[in-house]
Write a protein that holds these residues in place. Structure first.
Motif, PDB file in Angstrom:
ATOM      1  N   MET A   1       0.843  -1.168   0.000  1.00 62.60           N
ATOM      2  CA  MET A   1       0.000   0.000   0.000  1.00 62.60           C
ATOM      3  C   MET A   1       0.888   1.230   0.000  1.00 62.60           C
ATOM      4  N   GLY A   2       0.480   2.244  -0.741  1.00 60.61           N
ATOM      5  CA  GLY A   2       1.209   3.502  -0.795  1.00 60.61           C
ATOM      6  C   GLY A   2       0.310   4.641  -0.396  1.00 60.61           C
ATOM      7  N   GLY A   3       0.902   5.781  -0.130  1.00 60.27           N
ATOM      8  CA  GLY A   3       0.134   6.952   0.269  1.00 60.27           C
ATOM      9  C   GLY A   3       0.536   8.180  -0.502  1.00 60.27           C
ATOM     10  N   ILE A   4      -0.430   9.066  -0.699  1.00 61.30           N
ATOM     11  CA  ILE A   4      -0.203  10.351  -1.356  1.00 61.30           C
ATOM     12  C   ILE A   4      -0.747  11.431  -0.436  1.00 61.30           C
ATOM     13  N   GLY A   5       0.044  12.472  -0.235  1.00 54.23           N
ATOM     14  CA  GLY A   5      -0.467  13.623   0.494  1.00 54.23           C
ATOM     15  C   GLY A   5       0.282  13.835   1.795  1.00 54.23           C
ATOM     16  N   PRO A   6      -0.022  14.923   2.435  1.00 60.75           N
ATOM     17  CA  PRO A   6      -0.926  15.968   1.984  1.00 60.75           C
ATOM     18  C   PRO A   6      -0.273  16.818   0.895  1.00 60.75           C
ATOM     19  N   ALA A  26       2.752  11.033  -8.892  1.00 56.97           N
ATOM     20  CA  ALA A  26       2.910  10.177  -7.715  1.00 56.97           C
ATOM     21  C   ALA A  26       2.284   8.808  -7.953  1.00 56.97           C
ATOM     22  N   ILE A  27       1.093   8.796  -8.547  1.00 60.87           N
ATOM     23  CA  ILE A  27       0.427   7.529  -8.870  1.00 60.87           C
ATOM     24  C   ILE A  27       1.300   6.707  -9.819  1.00 60.87           C
ATOM     25  N   HIS A  28       1.851   7.361 -10.827  1.00 60.11           N
ATOM     26  CA  HIS A  28       2.718   6.677 -11.792  1.00 60.11           C
ATOM     27  C   HIS A  28       3.909   6.022 -11.092  1.00 60.11           C
ATOM     28  N   PHE A  29       4.618   6.787 -10.228  1.00 56.28           N
ATOM     29  CA  PHE A  29       5.800   6.247  -9.570  1.00 56.28           C
ATOM     30  C   PHE A  29       5.446   5.128  -8.594  1.00 56.28           C
ATOM     31  N   LEU A  30       4.326   5.274  -7.883  1.00 52.63           N
ATOM     32  CA  LEU A  30       3.919   4.211  -6.958  1.00 52.63           C
ATOM     33  C   LEU A  30       3.564   2.929  -7.702  1.00 52.63           C
ATOM     34  N   ALA A  32       4.569   2.047 -10.652  1.00 46.94           N
ATOM     35  CA  ALA A  32       5.794   1.513 -11.262  1.00 46.94           C
ATOM     36  C   ALA A  32       6.610   0.711 -10.254  1.00 46.94           C
ATOM     37  N   ARG A  33       6.451   1.013  -8.980  1.00 46.73           N
ATOM     38  CA  ARG A  33       7.152   0.284  -7.916  1.00 46.73           C
ATOM     39  C   ARG A  33       6.348  -0.906  -7.408  1.00 46.73           C
ATOM     40  N   GLY A  34       5.224  -1.176  -8.064  1.00 46.33           N
ATOM     41  CA  GLY A  34       4.441  -2.345  -7.693  1.00 46.33           C
ATOM     42  C   GLY A  34       3.324  -2.093  -6.695  1.00 46.33           C
ATOM     43  N   VAL A  35       3.119  -0.848  -6.320  1.00 48.54           N
ATOM     44  CA  VAL A  35       2.052  -0.524  -5.370  1.00 48.54           C
ATOM     45  C   VAL A  35       0.714  -0.653  -6.086  1.00 48.54           C
ATOM     46  N   ARG A  36      -0.220  -1.354  -5.479  1.00 49.69           N
ATOM     47  CA  ARG A  36      -1.525  -1.586  -6.097  1.00 49.69           C
ATOM     48  C   ARG A  36      -2.669  -0.937  -5.333  1.00 49.69           C
ATOM     49  N   ARG A  37      -2.407  -0.459  -4.135  1.00 48.25           N
ATOM     50  CA  ARG A  37      -3.429   0.244  -3.347  1.00 48.25           C
ATOM     51  C   ARG A  37      -2.824   1.546  -2.871  1.00 48.25           C
ATOM     52  N   ILE A  38      -3.526   2.647  -3.113  1.00 51.90           N
ATOM     53  CA  ILE A  38      -3.038   3.971  -2.738  1.00 51.90           C
ATOM     54  C   ILE A  38      -4.088   4.639  -1.867  1.00 51.90           C
ATOM     55  N   VAL A  39      -3.624   5.223  -0.760  1.00 51.25           N
ATOM     56  CA  VAL A  39      -4.508   5.906   0.179  1.00 51.25           C
ATOM     57  C   VAL A  39      -4.097   7.369   0.266  1.00 51.25           C
TER      58      VAL A  39
END
Length: 70
Positions: A1-6, A26-30, A32-39
């Motif tokens: 899981m990855g996170g964006i913000g604030p 940020a979504i692109h880089f996450l 690309a690193r294999g992150v499939r869930r972003i909060v």
């Protein structure tokens, strides 16, 4: 899981797609690193992130109490 913000964009610079572009990067880089869930945690800008397909997942209740002075 990855996170964006604030994330904050000065009001004078809003409307130029800077914020959306930063979040998309940020979504692109996450991903690309294999992150499939972003909060994106604790933001009042639900409409802004909704433009990218994000939905409210969890809400928080605020509680407070005045304490007596000792």
């Amino acid at each position: 899981m990855g996170g964006i913000g604030p994330l904050g964009i000065d009001e004078a610079c809003r409307g130029h797609r800077y914020g959306i572009s930063i979040v998309q990067a940020a979504i692109h880089f996450l991903t690309a690193r294999g992150v499939r869930r972003i909060v994106i945690d604790t933001t009042p800008y639900v409409d802004f992130y909704g433009k990218l397909g994000y939905e409210v997942w969890k809400t928080y209740a605020k509680y407070d109490k005045m304490l007596d002075e000792v």
